[in-house]
Design a protein around this motif. Structure first.
Motif, short mmCIF file in Angstrom:
data_model
loop_
_atom_site.label_atom_id
_atom_site.label_comp_id
_atom_site.label_asym_id
_atom_site.label_seq_id
_atom_site.Cartn_x
_atom_site.Cartn_y
_atom_site.Cartn_z
N THR A 146 0.83 -1.20 0.00
CA THR A 146 0.00 0.00 0.00
C THR A 146 0.86 1.26 0.00
O THR A 146 0.55 2.24 -0.68
N GLU A 147 1.97 1.23 0.73
CA GLU A 147 2.89 2.37 0.71
C GLU A 147 3.45 2.60 -0.70
O GLU A 147 3.59 3.75 -1.14
N TRP A 148 3.76 1.52 -1.40
CA TRP A 148 4.27 1.63 -2.78
C TRP A 148 3.29 2.41 -3.64
O TRP A 148 3.67 3.27 -4.43
N CYS A 149 2.00 2.12 -3.47
CA CYS A 149 0.97 2.80 -4.26
C CYS A 149 0.79 4.24 -3.81
O CYS A 149 0.69 5.16 -4.64
N VAL A 150 0.71 4.47 -2.51
CA VAL A 150 0.48 5.82 -1.99
C VAL A 150 1.61 6.76 -2.37
O VAL A 150 1.38 7.91 -2.76
N ARG A 151 2.86 6.27 -2.30
CA ARG A 151 4.01 7.10 -2.67
C ARG A 151 3.91 7.59 -4.10
O ARG A 151 4.27 8.73 -4.42
N ARG A 152 3.44 6.71 -4.99
CA ARG A 152 3.46 7.03 -6.42
C ARG A 152 2.19 7.72 -6.91
O ARG A 152 2.19 8.34 -7.97
N ALA A 153 1.14 7.63 -6.13
CA ALA A 153 -0.12 8.25 -6.55
C ALA A 153 -0.30 9.65 -5.99
O ALA A 153 -1.23 10.35 -6.39
N SER A 154 0.58 10.08 -5.07
CA SER A 154 0.36 11.36 -4.38
C SER A 154 1.66 11.95 -3.89
O SER A 154 2.69 11.27 -3.84
N GLY A 155 1.57 13.22 -3.53
CA GLY A 155 2.70 13.89 -2.91
C GLY A 155 2.41 14.18 -1.45
O GLY A 155 1.27 14.06 -0.98
N GLU A 156 3.44 14.58 -0.72
CA GLU A 156 3.28 14.89 0.70
C GLU A 156 2.24 15.99 0.89
O GLU A 156 2.22 16.99 0.16
N GLY A 157 1.33 15.78 1.83
CA GLY A 157 0.29 16.75 2.12
C GLY A 157 -0.97 16.58 1.29
O GLY A 157 -1.99 17.23 1.58
N GLU A 158 -0.93 15.72 0.28
CA GLU A 158 -2.12 15.49 -0.54
C GLU A 158 -3.06 14.50 0.14
O GLU A 158 -2.72 13.88 1.14
N THR A 159 -4.26 14.36 -0.42
CA THR A 159 -5.31 13.55 0.22
C THR A 159 -5.58 12.27 -0.55
O THR A 159 -5.80 12.28 -1.76
N ILE A 160 -5.58 11.16 0.19
CA ILE A 160 -5.87 9.83 -0.34
C ILE A 160 -7.26 9.41 0.15
O ILE A 160 -7.60 9.58 1.31
N LEU A 161 -8.03 8.81 -0.74
CA LEU A 161 -9.35 8.27 -0.39
C LEU A 161 -9.37 6.76 -0.59
O LEU A 161 -8.89 6.26 -1.60
N ASP A 162 -9.92 6.03 0.39
CA ASP A 162 -10.18 4.60 0.25
C ASP A 162 -11.63 4.35 0.64
O ASP A 162 -11.97 4.35 1.82
N PRO A 163 -12.52 4.13 -0.35
CA PRO A 163 -13.94 3.94 -0.05
C PRO A 163 -14.29 2.54 0.46
O PRO A 163 -15.42 2.29 0.86
N TYR A 164 -13.30 1.62 0.41
CA TYR A 164 -13.47 0.27 0.97
C TYR A 164 -12.32 0.06 1.95
O TYR A 164 -11.43 -0.75 1.73
N MET A 165 -12.37 0.77 3.07
CA MET A 165 -11.23 0.92 3.96
C MET A 165 -10.81 -0.37 4.64
O MET A 165 -9.63 -0.56 4.96
N GLY A 166 -11.75 -1.28 4.92
CA GLY A 166 -11.40 -2.51 5.62
C GLY A 166 -10.76 -2.22 6.96
O GLY A 166 -11.27 -1.45 7.78
N SER A 167 -9.58 -2.83 7.19
CA SER A 167 -8.90 -2.65 8.48
C SER A 167 -8.01 -1.42 8.49
O SER A 167 -7.28 -1.21 9.46
N GLY A 168 -8.03 -0.61 7.44
CA GLY A 168 -7.38 0.69 7.47
C GLY A 168 -5.94 0.75 7.02
O GLY A 168 -5.24 1.74 7.29
N THR A 169 -5.46 -0.26 6.26
CA THR A 169 -4.06 -0.27 5.85
C THR A 169 -3.71 0.94 4.98
O THR A 169 -2.62 1.53 5.13
N THR A 170 -4.61 1.34 4.08
CA THR A 170 -4.34 2.51 3.24
C THR A 170 -4.18 3.76 4.10
O THR A 170 -3.31 4.61 3.85
N GLY A 171 -5.01 3.89 5.12
CA GLY A 171 -4.92 5.04 6.01
C GLY A 171 -3.62 5.05 6.79
O GLY A 171 -3.00 6.11 6.98
N VAL A 172 -3.18 3.89 7.25
CA VAL A 172 -1.91 3.80 7.97
C VAL A 172 -0.77 4.23 7.05
O VAL A 172 0.10 5.02 7.44
N ALA A 173 -0.77 3.73 5.81
CA ALA A 173 0.27 4.11 4.86
C ALA A 173 0.25 5.60 4.57
O ALA A 173 1.30 6.25 4.51
N ALA A 174 -0.94 6.15 4.38
CA ALA A 174 -1.07 7.57 4.06
C ALA A 174 -0.50 8.44 5.17
O ALA A 174 0.28 9.38 4.92
#
Length: 226
Positions: A146-174
């Motif tokens: 998930t970190e690999w994806c977040v790093r490449r899809a956004s820059g520092e301070g930008e906002t990531i959305l996960d509409p199927y959050m599950g246990s929150g791994t995307t949020g932890v990475a963000a």
């Protein structure tokens, strides 16, 4: 009425993303692992093309989708109908062995949707171990992926959305990588798990993020491994 929790730079919604998404504005990127079933002849047991279009429309830059090999064509078609170009990266589970290798995919497609010029993500293939995680969710993605994806899809301070959050791994990475996060989860028990994990991540220093997993350039001579 959905429940809303604010944890540092994260805003988490308990509820149906189809009801909550229309109330949200644009974000910089979507990174999500949507639910899917086993029926590969239709969209039954999975998100609909309309849901895909709604989710993708929220991403100003990229939307990034973990998806099953069997349903990949359905996702690509839905994104095409939504007017987005796509590029597919591949995550190789380098430690898939035995039972897991026989019954679970060793190669997981990650679809990146974008407008205009294709993204420069560097490589089409990357490797990351499938690390067992006891987080209370049956199918959590490794944090490194998930970190690999977040790093490449956004820059520092930008906002990531996960509409199927599950246990929150995307949020932890963000949060670890200095991004803001919006997460939506319909299942209360997974929502509570995500709240706990994201709260713990928010308490950690942002200067000590884990390094990105090793990126590998495929080779015509060795089948893509260094």
């Amino acid at each position: 009425m959905s429940r809303i929790e604010t944890i540092g730079d994260a805003t988490l919604y308990l509820g149906d993303c189809r009801e909550i998404l229309p109330t949200l504005g644009k974000v910089d990127a979507v990174v999500t692992d949507p639910p899917y079933g086993t029926n590969v002849t239709s969209w039954d047991e999975s998100i609909s093309p309309e849901d895909v279009a709604l989710i993708d429309s929220k991403a100003a830059n990229y939307s990034v989708w973990f998806y099953s090999n069997t349903r990949l064509s359905h996702l690509l078609l839905a994104l095409k109908q939504a007017g987005r170009d796509t590029w597919v990266a591949v995550w190789e589970k380098i430690n898939s062995v035995g039972f897991e290798r026989r019954f679970a995919p060793q190669w997981v497609p990650i679809v990146i949707a974008y407008n205009g010029n294709p993204p420069f993500w560097g490589k089409d293939l990357f490797q990351c171990p499938l690390v067992p995680q006891d987080v209370g969710h049956p199918t959590p993605k490794p944090l490194g992926v998930t970190e690999w994806c977040v790093r490449r899809a956004s820059g520092e301070g930008e906002t990531i959305l996960d509409p199927y959050m599950g246990s929150g791994t995307t949020g932890v990475a963000a949060l670890k990588l200095g991004r803001k996060f919006i997460g939506i989860e319909i299942e209360p028990k997974y929502f509570d798990i995500a709240c706990r994990r994201i709260e713990e991540a928010w308490k950690q220093p942002r200067l000590f993020a884990e390094p990105a997993p090793k990126v590998v350039q495929p080779s015509m001579f060795d089948g893509g491994k260094e």
